[in-house]
Design an enzyme around this catalytic site. Structure first.
Site, PDB file in Angstrom:
ATOM      1  CG  ASN A 298      10.101 -31.801  40.243  1.00  0.00           C
ATOM      2  OD1 ASN A 298       9.932 -32.011  39.054  1.00  0.00           O
ATOM      3  ND2 ASN A 298       9.244 -31.078  40.947  1.00  0.00           N
TER       4      ASN A 298
ATOM      5  CD  GLU B 255       6.432 -32.026  44.376  1.00  0.00           C
ATOM      6  OE1 GLU B 255       5.234 -32.219  44.650  1.00  0.00           O
ATOM      7  OE2 GLU B 255       6.883 -30.912  44.042  1.00  0.00           O
TER       8      GLU B 255
ATOM      9  CB  CYS C 222      15.912 -30.740  43.417  1.00  0.00           C
ATOM     10  SG  CYS C 222      15.333 -29.621  44.692  1.00  0.00           S
TER      11      CYS C 222
ATOM     12  CD  GLU D  67      17.798 -28.438  39.806  1.00  0.00           C
ATOM     13  OE1 GLU D  67      17.034 -29.201  40.451  1.00  0.00           O
ATOM     14  OE2 GLU D  67      17.511 -27.261  39.547  1.00  0.00           O
TER      15      GLU D  67
END
Ligand code: THU
Length: 160
Positions: free
Chosen positions: A62, A64, A73, A75
């Site tokens: 991830n 941010e 994210c 994924e």
């Protein structure tokens, strides 16, 4: 009116020690990918690793942003990385694990709703499901046959 039921089978492993060598390797790659997380705001790290049909593993974590809604994210980072590194490659399996410095996560952590949708898109695009392995920081591992089991009644390109 009909009453209908949807159910699905998944595999439950008490620890990664019960996995096949192949699955264990992928989960290890997801765990190693935690080091790539940039999570200065939530401190919650997510690592993901995709195994391609040719055996190659691509991983991500991830990312941010101070503008919170822009956080990416793990994924979706790894799915985009696959298209960047190996455009159109078929993903046979995806492993996801998490680390929370504030509490030890001992149960498998599943992808958020938005990531489920993106996994679904990739499965539709590649016309094949991907095996999904989920683990917390340690402990049990869940293996799902595909993203469909995480997103029943999914929205997809067939509606457009
Ligand atoms: N996160 C993921 O990477 N994957 C998910 O499926 C759920 C949430 C990240 C986003 C954010 O950086 C942090 O976890 C807290 O939500």
């Amino acid at each position: 009116m009909d009453k209908r039921t949807q159910s699905f089978e998944y595999e439950w492993f008490e620890s990664e020690g019960e996995l096949s060598a192949r699955d264990r390797e992928l989960l290890c790659a997801a765990r190693d990918a935690l080091a790539k997380a940039y999570a200065p705001y939530s401190h919650f790290q997510v690592g993901a690793a995709a195994r391609l049909e040719d055996g190659r593993i691509i991983s991500g974590a991830n990312q941010e942003n101070a503008a919170y809604p822009m956080c990416l994210c793990a994924e979706r980072v790894v799915l985009a990385a696959v298209e960047s590194e190996a455009p159109g490659a078929v993903i046979s399996a995806l492993a996801i694990c998490v680390y929370n410095p504030n509490q030890r996560i001992r149960k498998p952590a599943a992808p958020c709703g938005a990531c489920r949708q993106v996994i679904h898109e990739k499965e539709q695009r590649q016309r094949a499901p991907m095996r999904i392995l989920l683990q917390g920081e340690e402990g049990p591992v869940i293996a799902l046959k595909g993203g469909r089991d995480l997103l029943p009644f999914a929205f997809g390109g067939e509606f457009l």
